[in-house]
Design a protein around this motif. Structure first.
Motif, PDB file in Angstrom:
ATOM      1  N   MET A  97       0.572  -1.359   0.199  1.00 27.14           N
ATOM      2  CA  MET A  97       0.120   0.034   0.278  1.00 27.14           C
ATOM      3  C   MET A  97       1.133   1.244  -0.286  1.00 27.14           C
ATOM      4  O   MET A  97       0.580   2.388  -0.341  1.00 27.14           O
ATOM      5  CB  MET A  97      -1.259  -0.149   1.336  1.00 27.14           C
ATOM      6  CG  MET A  97      -2.178  -1.466   1.211  1.00 27.14           C
ATOM      7  SD  MET A  97      -3.412  -1.455   0.018  1.00 27.14           S
ATOM      8  CE  MET A  97      -3.925  -0.111   0.459  1.00 27.14           C
ATOM      9  N   ALA A  98       2.323   0.783   0.614  1.00 24.92           N
ATOM     10  CA  ALA A  98       3.247   2.428   0.859  1.00 24.92           C
ATOM     11  C   ALA A  98       3.613   2.300  -0.360  1.00 24.92           C
ATOM     12  O   ALA A  98       3.337   3.834  -1.550  1.00 24.92           O
ATOM     13  CB  ALA A  98       3.540   2.410   2.495  1.00 24.92           C
ATOM     14  N   LYS A  99       4.118   1.806  -1.260  1.00 26.80           N
ATOM     15  CA  LYS A  99       3.980   1.397  -2.650  1.00 26.80           C
ATOM     16  C   LYS A  99       3.364   1.952  -3.044  1.00 26.80           C
ATOM     17  O   LYS A  99       4.383   2.871  -4.177  1.00 26.80           O
ATOM     18  CB  LYS A  99       5.500  -0.014  -2.925  1.00 26.80           C
ATOM     19  CG  LYS A  99       6.159   0.028  -1.852  1.00 26.80           C
ATOM     20  CD  LYS A  99       6.641  -1.669  -2.604  1.00 26.80           C
ATOM     21  CE  LYS A  99       8.049  -2.234  -1.864  1.00 26.80           C
ATOM     22  NZ  LYS A  99       8.491  -3.538  -2.261  1.00 26.80           N
ATOM     23  N   GLY A 100       2.871   1.752  -3.617  1.00 24.44           N
ATOM     24  CA  GLY A 100       1.305   1.903  -4.455  1.00 24.44           C
ATOM     25  C   GLY A 100       1.141   3.617  -4.523  1.00 24.44           C
ATOM     26  O   GLY A 100       1.103   4.387  -4.992  1.00 24.44           O
ATOM     27  N   GLU A 105       1.963   9.268  -5.727  1.00 23.85           N
ATOM     28  CA  GLU A 105       2.642  10.494  -6.535  1.00 23.85           C
ATOM     29  C   GLU A 105       3.504  10.905  -6.890  1.00 23.85           C
ATOM     30  O   GLU A 105       3.822  11.866  -7.694  1.00 23.85           O
ATOM     31  CB  GLU A 105       3.215  10.612  -4.466  1.00 23.85           C
ATOM     32  CG  GLU A 105       3.542  12.027  -4.027  1.00 23.85           C
ATOM     33  CD  GLU A 105       2.361  13.002  -4.352  1.00 23.85           C
ATOM     34  OE1 GLU A 105       2.997  14.047  -4.643  1.00 23.85           O
ATOM     35  OE2 GLU A 105       1.268  12.337  -3.982  1.00 23.85           O
ATOM     36  N   MET A 106       4.041   9.441  -7.165  1.00 23.34           N
ATOM     37  CA  MET A 106       5.214  10.225  -8.436  1.00 23.34           C
ATOM     38  C   MET A 106       4.618  10.433  -9.816  1.00 23.34           C
ATOM     39  O   MET A 106       5.048  11.314 -10.410  1.00 23.34           O
ATOM     40  CB  MET A 106       6.371   8.644  -8.467  1.00 23.34           C
ATOM     41  CG  MET A 106       7.448   8.696  -7.932  1.00 23.34           C
ATOM     42  SD  MET A 106       8.715   7.594  -7.602  1.00 23.34           S
ATOM     43  CE  MET A 106       7.840   6.123  -8.324  1.00 23.34           C
ATOM     44  N   LEU A 107       3.374   9.849 -10.259  1.00 21.50           N
ATOM     45  CA  LEU A 107       2.414   9.649 -11.563  1.00 21.50           C
ATOM     46  C   LEU A 107       1.959  11.107 -11.554  1.00 21.50           C
ATOM     47  O   LEU A 107       1.838  11.624 -12.251  1.00 21.50           O
ATOM     48  CB  LEU A 107       1.896   8.594 -11.484  1.00 21.50           C
ATOM     49  CG  LEU A 107       1.899   7.150 -12.230  1.00 21.50           C
ATOM     50  CD1 LEU A 107       1.386   6.213 -12.258  1.00 21.50           C
ATOM     51  CD2 LEU A 107       2.748   7.568 -13.540  1.00 21.50           C
ATOM     52  N   ARG A 108       1.356  11.783  -9.592  1.00 21.92           N
ATOM     53  CA  ARG A 108       0.827  13.436 -10.358  1.00 21.92           C
ATOM     54  C   ARG A 108       1.846  14.149 -10.251  1.00 21.92           C
ATOM     55  O   ARG A 108       1.334  15.221 -10.583  1.00 21.92           O
ATOM     56  CB  ARG A 108      -0.046  12.914  -8.555  1.00 21.92           C
ATOM     57  CG  ARG A 108      -1.161  12.031  -8.573  1.00 21.92           C
ATOM     58  CD  ARG A 108      -2.062  12.451  -7.323  1.00 21.92           C
ATOM     59  NE  ARG A 108      -2.945  11.684  -7.821  1.00 21.92           N
ATOM     60  CZ  ARG A 108      -3.799  11.181  -6.793  1.00 21.92           C
ATOM     61  NH1 ARG A 108      -4.085  11.028  -5.132  1.00 21.92           N
ATOM     62  NH2 ARG A 108      -4.716  10.331  -7.141  1.00 21.92           N
ATOM     63  N   ASN A 109       2.514  14.042  -9.615  1.00 26.86           N
ATOM     64  CA  ASN A 109       4.279  15.010  -9.009  1.00 26.86           C
ATOM     65  C   ASN A 109       5.303  14.218  -9.597  1.00 26.86           C
ATOM     66  O   ASN A 109       6.122  13.713  -9.167  1.00 26.86           O
ATOM     67  CB  ASN A 109       4.608  16.450  -7.672  1.00 26.86           C
ATOM     68  CG  ASN A 109       4.974  16.807  -7.492  1.00 26.86           C
ATOM     69  OD1 ASN A 109       5.646  17.188  -8.506  1.00 26.86           O
ATOM     70  ND2 ASN A 109       5.093  17.169  -6.494  1.00 26.86           N
ATOM     71  N   PRO A 110       5.566  14.959 -10.862  1.00 25.63           N
ATOM     72  CA  PRO A 110       6.578  14.422 -11.473  1.00 25.63           C
ATOM     73  C   PRO A 110       8.169  14.692 -10.462  1.00 25.63           C
ATOM     74  O   PRO A 110       9.337  14.407 -11.042  1.00 25.63           O
ATOM     75  CB  PRO A 110       6.765  15.047 -13.023  1.00 25.63           C
ATOM     76  CG  PRO A 110       5.348  15.056 -13.147  1.00 25.63           C
ATOM     77  CD  PRO A 110       5.165  15.642 -12.126  1.00 25.63           C
ATOM     78  N   GLU A 111       8.144  16.169 -10.159  1.00 24.72           N
ATOM     79  CA  GLU A 111       8.845  16.891  -9.089  1.00 24.72           C
ATOM     80  C   GLU A 111       9.628  15.496  -7.895  1.00 24.72           C
ATOM     81  O   GLU A 111      10.822  15.604  -7.656  1.00 24.72           O
ATOM     82  CB  GLU A 111       8.730  17.712  -8.511  1.00 24.72           C
ATOM     83  CG  GLU A 111       9.277  19.157  -9.912  1.00 24.72           C
ATOM     84  CD  GLU A 111       8.125  19.584  -9.857  1.00 24.72           C
ATOM     85  OE1 GLU A 111       6.460  19.651  -9.646  1.00 24.72           O
ATOM     86  OE2 GLU A 111       7.694  20.301 -11.545  1.00 24.72           O
ATOM     87  N   VAL A 112       8.572  14.681  -7.454  1.00 25.72           N
ATOM     88  CA  VAL A 112       8.862  13.993  -6.549  1.00 25.72           C
ATOM     89  C   VAL A 112      10.363  12.927  -6.886  1.00 25.72           C
ATOM     90  O   VAL A 112      11.170  12.249  -6.218  1.00 25.72           O
ATOM     91  CB  VAL A 112       8.436  13.116  -6.570  1.00 25.72           C
ATOM     92  CG1 VAL A 112       8.264  11.928  -4.542  1.00 25.72           C
ATOM     93  CG2 VAL A 112       6.771  13.889  -5.566  1.00 25.72           C
ATOM     94  N   VAL A 113      10.497  12.975  -8.067  1.00 27.88           N
ATOM     95  CA  VAL A 113      11.156  11.788  -8.193  1.00 27.88           C
ATOM     96  C   VAL A 113      12.677  12.252  -8.466  1.00 27.88           C
ATOM     97  O   VAL A 113      12.585  13.276  -8.974  1.00 27.88           O
ATOM     98  CB  VAL A 113      10.708  11.170 -10.076  1.00 27.88           C
ATOM     99  CG1 VAL A 113      12.334   9.834 -10.854  1.00 27.88           C
ATOM    100  CG2 VAL A 113       9.153  10.311  -9.626  1.00 27.88           C
ATOM    101  N   LYS A 114      13.410  12.325  -7.836  1.00 27.58           N
ATOM    102  CA  LYS A 114      15.416  11.597  -8.029  1.00 27.58           C
ATOM    103  C   LYS A 114      16.316  11.361  -9.066  1.00 27.58           C
ATOM    104  O   LYS A 114      15.679  10.264  -8.497  1.00 27.58           O
ATOM    105  CB  LYS A 114      15.160  12.463  -6.417  1.00 27.58           C
ATOM    106  CG  LYS A 114      14.694  12.807  -5.121  1.00 27.58           C
ATOM    107  CD  LYS A 114      15.166  13.355  -4.038  1.00 27.58           C
ATOM    108  CE  LYS A 114      14.360  13.280  -3.146  1.00 27.58           C
ATOM    109  NZ  LYS A 114      14.843  13.947  -2.039  1.00 27.58           N
ATOM    110  N   PRO A 115      16.868  11.859  -9.245  1.00 23.29           N
ATOM    111  CA  PRO A 115      18.271  11.137  -9.980  1.00 23.29           C
ATOM    112  C   PRO A 115      18.572  10.126  -8.953  1.00 23.29           C
ATOM    113  O   PRO A 115      18.565  10.595  -7.937  1.00 23.29           O
ATOM    114  CB  PRO A 115      18.630  12.633 -10.596  1.00 23.29           C
ATOM    115  CG  PRO A 115      18.731  13.167  -9.896  1.00 23.29           C
ATOM    116  CD  PRO A 115      17.227  13.693  -9.481  1.00 23.29           C
ATOM    117  N   ALA A 116      18.925   9.353  -9.694  1.00 25.36           N
ATOM    118  CA  ALA A 116      19.219   8.118  -8.531  1.00 25.36           C
ATOM    119  C   ALA A 116      20.630   8.821  -8.430  1.00 25.36           C
ATOM    120  O   ALA A 116      21.615   8.235  -7.164  1.00 25.36           O
ATOM    121  CB  ALA A 116      19.838   7.563  -9.227  1.00 25.36           C
TER     122      ALA A 116
END
Length: 129
Positions: A97-100, A105-116
């Motif tokens: 559930m947390a992973k989902g 959240e990443m789909l709604r807000n792309p700035e959440v995704v950080k580069p590796a």
């Protein structure tokens, strides 16, 4: 054919455990607890029980309480189900559930995704001739 039988057993064990967990008298087993899945081995000796707890802060205590009540739950499960042997129960935290929620959240807000590796974000590779 055997996998269909195991699937039915998984569902029955999940349904019975969901009904039995509220009867556990351990004070650590409190709050909204959901049995999200069960994986029983083909020989019916062991079962992994995936648990989701609404309050994430107390999930470790809930798991400890369920592990200490595993004998009681196994005995009651054996009475409820007509199986040759009742599997030993291993309780695991289900964090799907947390992973989902994180993926949503990443789909709604792309700035959440950080580069590796943010330091090497703009590396240009030289081509060899």
């Amino acid at each position: 054919m055997a996998s269909n039988r195991i699937g039915r057993i998984n569902e029955e064990v999940q349904r019975e455990l969901a009904a039995l967990i509220p009867t556990v008298k351990d004070p650590r087993v409190t709050g909204l607890i959901s049995v999200t899945g069960v994986d029983v081995t083909p020989d019916l000796k062991f079962a992994k029980v995936y648990i989701s707890v609404l309050e994430k802060s107390g999930s470790e205590q809930v798991l400890k309480g369920l592990k200490s009540a595993a004998g009681y739950l196994r005995r009651e499960l054996g009475r409820a189900l007509n199986l040759r042997s009742t599997p030993e129960l291993d309780f695991l935290q289900d964090d799907s559930m947390a992973k989902g929620a994180h993926i949503l959240e990443m789909l709604r807000n792309p700035e959440v995704v950080k580069p590796a590796n943010p330091a090497n974000e703009h590396i240009i590779l030289d081509e060899e001739d």
